[in-house]
Write a protein that holds these residues in place. Structure first.
Motif, mmCIF file in Angstrom:
data_model
loop_
_atom_site.group_PDB
_atom_site.id
_atom_site.type_symbol
_atom_site.label_atom_id
_atom_site.label_comp_id
_atom_site.label_asym_id
_atom_site.label_seq_id
_atom_site.Cartn_x
_atom_site.Cartn_y
_atom_site.Cartn_z
ATOM 1 N N GLN A 96 1.049 -1.053 -0.422
ATOM 2 C CA GLN A 96 0.520 0.172 0.141
ATOM 3 C C GLN A 96 1.373 1.575 -0.227
ATOM 4 O O GLN A 96 0.696 2.550 -0.153
ATOM 5 N N ASN A 97 2.248 1.496 0.489
ATOM 6 C CA ASN A 97 2.972 2.252 0.818
ATOM 7 C C ASN A 97 3.543 2.668 -0.333
ATOM 8 O O ASN A 97 4.133 1.339 -1.846
ATOM 9 N N TRP A 98 3.219 4.130 -1.224
ATOM 10 C CA TRP A 98 3.906 4.217 -2.566
ATOM 11 C C TRP A 98 5.136 4.074 -2.560
ATOM 12 O O TRP A 98 5.629 3.251 -3.443
ATOM 13 N N ASN A 99 5.651 4.635 -1.893
ATOM 14 C CA ASN A 99 7.608 4.291 -2.175
ATOM 15 C C ASN A 99 8.111 2.982 -2.165
ATOM 16 O O ASN A 99 8.314 1.860 -3.087
ATOM 17 N N ARG A 100 7.663 1.758 -1.766
ATOM 18 C CA ARG A 100 7.662 0.081 -1.303
ATOM 19 C C ARG A 100 6.862 0.311 -3.064
ATOM 20 O O ARG A 100 7.489 -0.963 -3.432
ATOM 21 N N ARG A 101 6.114 -0.433 -3.227
ATOM 22 C CA ARG A 101 5.382 -0.639 -4.920
ATOM 23 C C ARG A 101 6.313 0.318 -5.399
ATOM 24 O O ARG A 101 6.411 -0.730 -7.046
ATOM 25 N N TYR A 102 6.554 1.314 -4.915
ATOM 26 C CA TYR A 102 7.502 1.522 -6.963
ATOM 27 C C TYR A 102 8.976 1.324 -6.644
ATOM 28 O O TYR A 102 9.287 0.656 -7.435
ATOM 29 N N ARG A 103 9.518 0.407 -5.656
ATOM 30 C CA ARG A 103 11.233 0.166 -4.906
ATOM 31 C C ARG A 103 10.425 -1.327 -6.068
ATOM 32 O O ARG A 103 11.702 -1.708 -6.742
ATOM 33 N N LEU A 104 9.321 -2.109 -5.584
ATOM 34 C CA LEU A 104 9.395 -3.241 -6.589
ATOM 35 C C LEU A 104 8.941 -3.378 -7.517
ATOM 36 O O LEU A 104 9.755 -3.761 -8.238
ATOM 37 N N ASN A 105 7.822 -2.399 -8.086
ATOM 38 C CA ASN A 105 7.925 -1.709 -9.249
ATOM 39 C C ASN A 105 9.615 -2.497 -9.888
ATOM 40 O O ASN A 105 9.706 -2.664 -11.085
ATOM 41 N N MET A 106 10.213 -1.004 -9.576
ATOM 42 C CA MET A 106 11.940 -0.272 -10.008
ATOM 43 C C MET A 106 12.199 -1.071 -10.185
ATOM 44 O O MET A 106 12.716 -1.830 -11.607
ATOM 45 N N ASP A 107 12.371 -2.871 -9.389
ATOM 46 C CA ASP A 107 13.100 -3.340 -9.621
ATOM 47 C C ASP A 107 12.706 -5.005 -10.027
ATOM 48 O O ASP A 107 13.377 -5.432 -11.410
#
Length: 176
Positions: A96-107
């Motif tokens: 749900q956390n935008w930052n974690r979601r962004y990093r996961l998707n970027m990886d």
């Protein structure tokens, strides 16, 4: 694969040839139009010159860094079918956390794995349809979708517009 022995006895192995269709993670798929030796910052090295099917961009890839970068051949028919299976699948649970979601998707995007990129495109398109996306995630979606489109265009021999339509239909979302 070809092997060249240079005058200083350095052996350079080129994994790809002119005309090969390859994927450069974070950039997408393209066709090798040349293999050239260039001097950059005082160092001579061989480079693959890639032409990207979208945006008429050219990219130089150092031959010696191909494995490190994760360059690979484009997906074949069976893999593209599996990509569409991923796109038709259900949205996977994301933080749900935008930052974690962004990093996961970027990886996932950086991996260069076509199935991971397809899952990012699917998840972000569904999320956009349901809740909307932040500016950063919208840019990420556009980049990931362009990478996916470039590979499907080269693999299937269809144009960009038709490919985008097939992706939108597979996810069952209106165009982004």
């Amino acid at each position: 694969m070809s092997i060249q022995v240079l005058l200083n006895w350095e052996v350079v192995v080129t994994m790809f040839s002119i005309g090969d269709k390859i994927v450069y993670p974070m950039h997408g798929a393209g066709v090798i139009i040349a293999i050239e030796e260039k001097e950059i910052l005082g160092e001579k090295a061989k480079y693959y010159i890639m032409k990207m099917p979208i945006g008429d961009m050219r990219v130089m890839v150092p031959v010696k860094n191909v494995e490190e970068i994760g360059i690979r051949e484009i997906a074949g028919d069976d893999e593209i079918e599996q990509v569409f299976d991923v796109l038709k699948g259900r949205q996977t649970k994301m933080p749900q956390n935008w930052n974690r979601r962004y990093r996961l998707n970027m990886d996932k995007i950086k991996s260069g794995n076509i199935y991971e990129i397809a899952s990012v495109v699917r998840n972000l398109m569904i999320r956009d349809n349901e809740k909307g996306l932040s500016t950063g995630e919208r840019k990420m979606l556009n980049n990931a979708k362009q990478m996916l489109v470039s590979e499907i265009v080269l693999s299937k021999g269809i144009d960009q517009e038709e490919t985008e339509k097939l992706i939108d239909e597979a996810i069952n979302c209106p165009a982004v």
